[in-house]
Design a protein around this motif. Structure first.
Motif, PDB file in Angstrom:
ATOM      1  N   GLN A 170      -7.679   3.573  10.764  1.00  0.00           N
ATOM      2  CA  GLN A 170      -7.478   4.292   9.502  1.00  0.00           C
ATOM      3  C   GLN A 170      -6.447   3.563   8.655  1.00  0.00           C
ATOM      4  O   GLN A 170      -5.400   3.152   9.147  1.00  0.00           O
ATOM      5  N   VAL A 171      -6.760   3.403   7.374  1.00  0.00           N
ATOM      6  CA  VAL A 171      -5.878   2.709   6.449  1.00  0.00           C
ATOM      7  C   VAL A 171      -5.402   3.693   5.386  1.00  0.00           C
ATOM      8  O   VAL A 171      -6.203   4.454   4.831  1.00  0.00           O
ATOM      9  N   VAL A 172      -4.105   3.676   5.128  1.00  0.00           N
ATOM     10  CA  VAL A 172      -3.512   4.535   4.105  1.00  0.00           C
ATOM     11  C   VAL A 172      -3.133   3.677   2.900  1.00  0.00           C
ATOM     12  O   VAL A 172      -2.400   2.692   3.036  1.00  0.00           O
ATOM     13  N   ALA A 173      -3.639   4.049   1.732  1.00  0.00           N
ATOM     14  CA  ALA A 173      -3.320   3.324   0.498  1.00  0.00           C
ATOM     15  C   ALA A 173      -2.254   4.094  -0.283  1.00  0.00           C
ATOM     16  O   ALA A 173      -2.369   5.310  -0.437  1.00  0.00           O
ATOM     17  N   PRO A 174      -1.213   3.432  -0.783  1.00  0.00           N
ATOM     18  CA  PRO A 174      -0.123   4.120  -1.497  1.00  0.00           C
ATOM     19  C   PRO A 174      -0.533   4.472  -2.933  1.00  0.00           C
ATOM     20  O   PRO A 174      -0.008   3.929  -3.905  1.00  0.00           O
ATOM     21  N   THR A 175      -1.469   5.405  -3.049  1.00  0.00           N
ATOM     22  CA  THR A 175      -2.014   5.790  -4.352  1.00  0.00           C
ATOM     23  C   THR A 175      -1.407   7.072  -4.903  1.00  0.00           C
ATOM     24  O   THR A 175      -1.702   7.455  -6.033  1.00  0.00           O
ATOM     25  N   GLY A 176      -0.594   7.756  -4.117  1.00  0.00           N
ATOM     26  CA  GLY A 176      -0.077   9.066  -4.505  1.00  0.00           C
ATOM     27  C   GLY A 176       0.995   9.002  -5.575  1.00  0.00           C
ATOM     28  O   GLY A 176       1.593   7.949  -5.838  1.00  0.00           O
ATOM     29  N   LYS A 177       1.255  10.146  -6.172  1.00  0.00           N
ATOM     30  CA  LYS A 177       2.286  10.270  -7.207  1.00  0.00           C
ATOM     31  C   LYS A 177       3.650   9.927  -6.611  1.00  0.00           C
ATOM     32  O   LYS A 177       4.074  10.502  -5.618  1.00  0.00           O
ATOM     33  N   TYR A 178       4.334   8.983  -7.257  1.00  0.00           N
ATOM     34  CA  TYR A 178       5.605   8.513  -6.712  1.00  0.00           C
ATOM     35  C   TYR A 178       6.482   7.993  -7.839  1.00  0.00           C
ATOM     36  O   TYR A 178       6.018   7.285  -8.733  1.00  0.00           O
ATOM     37  N   ASP A 179       7.751   8.329  -7.789  1.00  0.00           N
ATOM     38  CA  ASP A 179       8.728   7.873  -8.769  1.00  0.00           C
ATOM     39  C   ASP A 179       9.956   7.392  -8.014  1.00  0.00           C
ATOM     40  O   ASP A 179      10.678   8.182  -7.413  1.00  0.00           O
TER      41      ASP A 179
END
Length: 319
Positions: A167-176
């Motif tokens: 499983q690969v997790v892509a850092p696409t989430g909302k982040y500041d």
């Protein structure tokens, strides 16, 4: 303004800064182990039917999850000991699409899936200084989470099924990185490899899933989260046709400490365990197979992490 007043004002500012830092840098947990104190693998995701890769078809799963936790403890800043407390409420809604083709690979069913999450987080942070003065801050908001993509191979026998996956997790989430917004994503890539099985004997069902998560650097904070180990399990009994009720749990251990310039608190490692109850119900809606799941976990033995409770509801339909 005299020196004593200036010193008091400076300390009030440092308390407020500590509260804001505690709140904004943690988003999903505390910063003591695994940045944000959450692995990129979602604990509690595997339970009943954990080792089963279904037959050919397209499967759509809707998952709702709610986490509520808190952490309290002393932190030393500038030679002064202050008490930091934080509460987090996190709701997530995710859509998973799994495709299983007719053709087999190595005698196994091949599964390819993607999970797209959206979430809401509500954080309250409190900092109490040595003189008893307390500063509080809070933040909340919605946003997209980190997208997961997965490839799996599943082998099935009448009583025993097992699945291996990557499983690969892509850092696409909302982040500041500046902490001006509530962070829904972790802003770090991750790869999780694991194996799961489901064993049935008459009406008894035993499930387990184990894996290792390799977390990569958050380049915005120069923070390298350590490698994680997770073990999830579920034991259930079919009390009537299609309805399995039982006990569920998970165990998490951080195998290596955090590192990098951003890991200012040192190479901390986090642990947590959880146990609870759950059920799975398989039925037909018209001609469409449907699987419904519900689970609740209570965490304990938390070290350098939040400690709280998690509840999941999910429904899967085959098309």
């Amino acid at each position: 303004m005299d020196r004593q007043c200036l010193r008091a004002r400076a300390f009030q500012v440092s308390l407020r800064a500590a509260a804001i830092a505690a709140m904004l840098s943690t988003a999903l947990g505390n910063a003591h182990a695994d940045e944000f104190a959450f692995s990129s693998y979602g604990l509690g995701g595997a339970a009943f039917g954990a080792g089963v890769t279904p037959p050919a078809g397209t499967y759509v799963t809707l998952v709702s999850g709610y986490y509520e936790g808190e952490i309290n403890g002393p932190v030393t800043i500038g030679g002064r000991v202050i008490n930091v407390g934080m509460g987090v409420e996190f709701f997530q809604q995710a859509t998973n699409i799994l495709y299983v083709p007719e053709s087999k690979v190595l005698g196994a069913n091949l599964g390819v899936s993607v999970t797209i999450p959206v979430g809401h987080i509500d954080i309250d942070a409190r900092v109490t200084g040595p003189l008893g003065n307390t500063v509080s801050e809070s933040v909340d908001g919605w946003g997209f989470g980190d997208v997961n993509a997965r490839v799996q191979l599943g082998w099935s026998r009448p009583e025993f099924s097992h699945t291996a996956y990557v499983q690969v997790v892509a850092p696409t989430g909302k982040y500041d990185a500046n902490g001006l917004q509530p962070n829904i994503g972790l802003n770090r890539p991750g790869i999780d490899v694991g194996w799961a099985f489901t064993w049935t004997a008459s009406k008894l069902q035993v499930n387990a899933a184990t894996g290792v998560t390799f977390n990569f650097e958050n380049t915005d904070t120069d923070y390298d989260s350590g490698t994680d180990f997770h073990f999830e399990w579920a034991v259930g009994y079919e009390i009537c046709k299609g309805l399995v009720v039982g006990v569920v749990g998970y165990d998490y251990r951080q195998l290596s400490g955090d590192s990098g310039a951003g890991a200012v608190l040192g190479p901390f490692e986090g642990d947590v365990d959880a146990v609870g109850g759950g059920l799975s119900y398989t039925t037909l809606v018209g001609a469409t197979p449907v699987v419904l799941n519900a689970r609740h976990y209570e965490e304990f033995n938390a070290e350098r992490r939040m400690e709280g409770s998690t509840t999941f509801f999910s429904g899967t339909a085959r098309f």
